[in-house]
Scaffold this active site. Sequence first.
Site, PDB file in Angstrom:
ATOM      1  N   HIS B  15      19.293  67.874  11.621  1.00  0.00           N
ATOM      2  CA  HIS B  15      18.837  69.699  11.655  1.00  0.00           C
ATOM      3  C   HIS B  15      18.340  70.398  12.506  1.00  0.00           C
ATOM      4  CE1 HIS B  15      15.662  69.590   8.169  1.00  0.00           C
ATOM      5  NE2 HIS B  15      15.742  68.628   8.971  1.00  0.00           N
ATOM      6  N   CYS B  34       9.468  71.716  13.352  1.00  0.00           N
ATOM      7  CA  CYS B  34      11.066  72.246  12.293  1.00  0.00           C
ATOM      8  C   CYS B  34      11.819  72.771  13.067  1.00  0.00           C
ATOM      9  CB  CYS B  34      10.688  71.867  11.016  1.00  0.00           C
ATOM     10  SG  CYS B  34       9.542  70.365  10.456  1.00  0.00           S
ATOM     11  N   HIS B  40      16.211  67.945  15.426  1.00  0.00           N
ATOM     12  CA  HIS B  40      15.452  67.071  14.975  1.00  0.00           C
ATOM     13  C   HIS B  40      16.624  65.897  14.132  1.00  0.00           C
ATOM     14  CE1 HIS B  40      13.449  69.174  12.477  1.00  0.00           C
ATOM     15  NE2 HIS B  40      13.452  67.780  11.885  1.00  0.00           N
ATOM     16  N   HIS B  42      16.438  62.700  10.074  1.00  0.00           N
ATOM     17  CA  HIS B  42      16.303  62.302   9.242  1.00  0.00           C
ATOM     18  C   HIS B  42      17.450  61.133   8.698  1.00  0.00           C
ATOM     19  CE1 HIS B  42      12.655  65.199   8.964  1.00  0.00           C
ATOM     20  NE2 HIS B  42      13.804  65.841   8.866  1.00  0.00           N
ATOM     21  N   ASP B  80      27.099  62.492   6.411  1.00  0.00           N
ATOM     22  CA  ASP B  80      26.735  61.485   7.095  1.00  0.00           C
ATOM     23  C   ASP B  80      26.598  61.282   8.554  1.00  0.00           C
ATOM     24  OD1 ASP B  80      25.302  59.049   7.999  1.00  0.00           O
ATOM     25  OD2 ASP B  80      26.805  58.336   7.016  1.00  0.00           O
ATOM     26  N   HIS B  81      25.522  61.056   9.420  1.00  0.00           N
ATOM     27  CA  HIS B  81      25.618  61.718  11.123  1.00  0.00           C
ATOM     28  C   HIS B  81      26.483  62.325  11.372  1.00  0.00           C
ATOM     29  CE1 HIS B  81      25.381  56.959  10.553  1.00  0.00           C
ATOM     30  NE2 HIS B  81      24.874  57.313  12.388  1.00  0.00           N
ATOM     31  N   GLU B 125      13.508  63.190   2.493  1.00  0.00           N
ATOM     32  CA  GLU B 125      13.468  63.822   3.947  1.00  0.00           C
ATOM     33  C   GLU B 125      12.656  62.952   4.953  1.00  0.00           C
ATOM     34  OE1 GLU B 125      14.289  67.939   5.410  1.00  0.00           O
ATOM     35  OE2 GLU B 125      11.727  67.388   4.831  1.00  0.00           O
TER      36      GLU B 125
END
Lengths: 136, 136, 136, 136, 136, 136
Positions: B15, B34, B40, B42, B80-81, B125
């Site tokens: 994100h 950010c 980047h 998480h 997810d992913h 996070e």
Amino acid sequence: MRITVNRHAHFNAAHRLYCNDWDDATNENVFGKCSNPHFHGHNYELIVGITGEIDPKTGYLIDLKIVKDLIKSEVEDVLDHKNLNLEVEEFKNVNPTVENIAVFIYNKMKPVLGAKYDLTITLYETPRNFVVYKGE
Amino acid sequence: MRITVNRHAHFNAAHRLYCNDWDDATNENVFGKCSNPHFHGHNYELIVGITGEIDPKTGYLIDLKIVKDLIKSEVEDVLDHKNLNLEVEEFKNVNPTVENIAVFIYNKMKPVLGAKYDLTITLYETPRNFVVYKGE
Amino acid sequence: MRITVNRHAHFNAAHRLYCNDWDDATNENVFGKCSNPHFHGHNYELIVGITGEIDPKTGYLIDLKIVKDLIKSEVEDVLDHKNLNLEVEEFKNVNPTVENIAVFIYNKMKPVLGAKYDLTITLYETPRNFVVYKGE
Amino acid sequence: MRITVNRHAHFNAAHRLYCNDWDDATNENVFGKCSNPHFHGHNYELIVGITGEIDPKTGYLIDLKIVKDLIKSEVEDVLDHKNLNLEVEEFKNVNPTVENIAVFIYNKMKPVLGAKYDLTITLYETPRNFVVYKGE
Amino acid sequence: MRITVNRHAHFNAAHRLYCNDWDDATNENVFGKCSNPHFHGHNYELIVGITGEIDPKTGYLIDLKIVKDLIKSEVEDVLDHKNLNLEVEEFKNVNPTVENIAVFIYNKMKPVLGAKYDLTITLYETPRNFVVYKGE
Amino acid sequence: MRITVNRHAHFNAAHRLYCNDWDDATNENVFGKCSNPHFHGHNYELIVGITGEIDPKTGYLIDLKIVKDLIKSEVEDVLDHKNLNLEVEEFKNVNPTVENIAVFIYNKMKPVLGAKYDLTITLYETPRNFVVYKGE
């Protein structure tokens, strides 16, 4: 000044999920491999949370040695290294789900602690599943 | 007897923090690294807490297989992913902060669980930052 | 007296698994959703282990402030909040698997530490998967 | 939409449990080895929980950089690597139990945060004992 | 069949980093706030690793009750709730760095275990810093 | 470039420590409450470590999907939610200590992995006790 003091403890036990008035097929249908008649087991990790007023003299809510002794007499001596279904009176007729074990621990500890303190039982059945019970 | 049953889950995503109606300079000023336009990411660690009455028959609040399937269909299959900004409809116009992702997960799961259960979403996070949302 | 001193650190990054000389279909076939062209991401947790002799005067293997600064300059400034494929020179032609990222960190840090110390890089891509690389 | 954002922090300190108006024998009787006049110490792990409304523009409850700076100025600069009994004014007359340290941290941070936010202090004295204080 | 059996333990202590034959200014220059003359402290988390042959009869490497008792007599009774610099003979002239404490624990436990077992001491000074010592 | 890739897994099981050719009194004398004839149980947490050369093409040591499937077929399907003494052939005559279970897992997985990889089995019986076995 109300505060909650929490103490970790732990015990190991064997159990199976099983309703007495269901036959084996229904039990297996509802509880799957958790109903294995040969039992399986867990490391239960327990957090006992006690809420009340800080004693202005000692700065303690409660002496943790008292809590430790209480956990030993009410929980560890009763449940540790036991087969819950076969060796713990309560679970001869009550299914030893993590929910019911948390309620059982609450009901054992609350009367000894008395009305002065609120009690919160957090019980991990595995590192990935846990319950929180406050006697509400 | 009201109890809360908690289940861990997790998903990975990319994100960037970004407000659509601000220019890049303002976004970088407010969100710092950010807001990196290349993204980047998480490992989001999720704890789904469900509160309600224990079923006196089964001793379950809710069958965790139901919870697991619900987390899969409502959360993992969607997030997810994924790149949250580019691939999740909700976050095309809403900034994918951990606060907003927790609200999004709550809003996806609550209607499926229904009025019988209260829902608490805890979302990490990073191992050092997390939020708790109860739909209040 | 040889001892290993370990220091935790962490960084967040986006990446996709991708071999330059394979087409998209082959990449997706081999790497599955990890090859998502929009990227996904992780919180990488790093343990830098340094092995050598204890300084008899200070009782230190090495001043951890030196290690901290080294991790900042060689790892965090280069990888934190970055898109590994797009923004880190090394990974423009090398697939940013957790194995290759660990080797990259080792190769950045070892020359600065010098022959006096052995280096072990432990890198968690998720809390469930991690690698250990010792430059062997 | 009310949410709680939590941030981990930590500090190390020495202390002894001691009531000024009790003699040494009484202190040792009540606090045991925690009253050792030569002091002992802990790694305190702190979770600062801030509750309020999500800013609809940024998607933040509060910028975590503000929280980080606040923890540094109000907690770490005051308590980290200190002897609580000898070097922290508050604990010259107040017993530095984990309960009282949590209240102290709350009282330092709450006025700076203001009425807009509720504050929850979770403080681990060891990985096995921790308190939660909400200013109630 | 050689195997390593590991047992967790823990102790709390106060210390300061300090070299006897340096003046205060030099100590502060080298060790920073870790040299605070009023001491600070830590929760030391210890993993004792014992390597040897599995007993084909019992299936044990060693009875963990023996290990537990040994940790109590050689480590906890000596270090727990102590000021390392003032109350532990060894550290009156040796700087109580985490490296030196690990070596001290190794040297206390190894002779009691004897030549039959190898010993590995893993010692966490904080959750973020730890050392590993194998007596090499 | 040799590297170790590690994958977490877990299973729950019931067991008792028991030597077939000892009577109950001797078993209880040696194994204490771990020899309870009604069984107790654990959440076993497993880390499978695989060591070998990084594939220069994929950047993988081994595809973790292969490892995951292998853990499922060789470990989880055999041990999860089982009574080790009664339901696992191996442990009808071998005492199911954590040492012996680790050796069993190693012996199941190593032939499937082949000579190309070294294998390290880390097995936690509780969060406080674990073993490491490398087939040496």
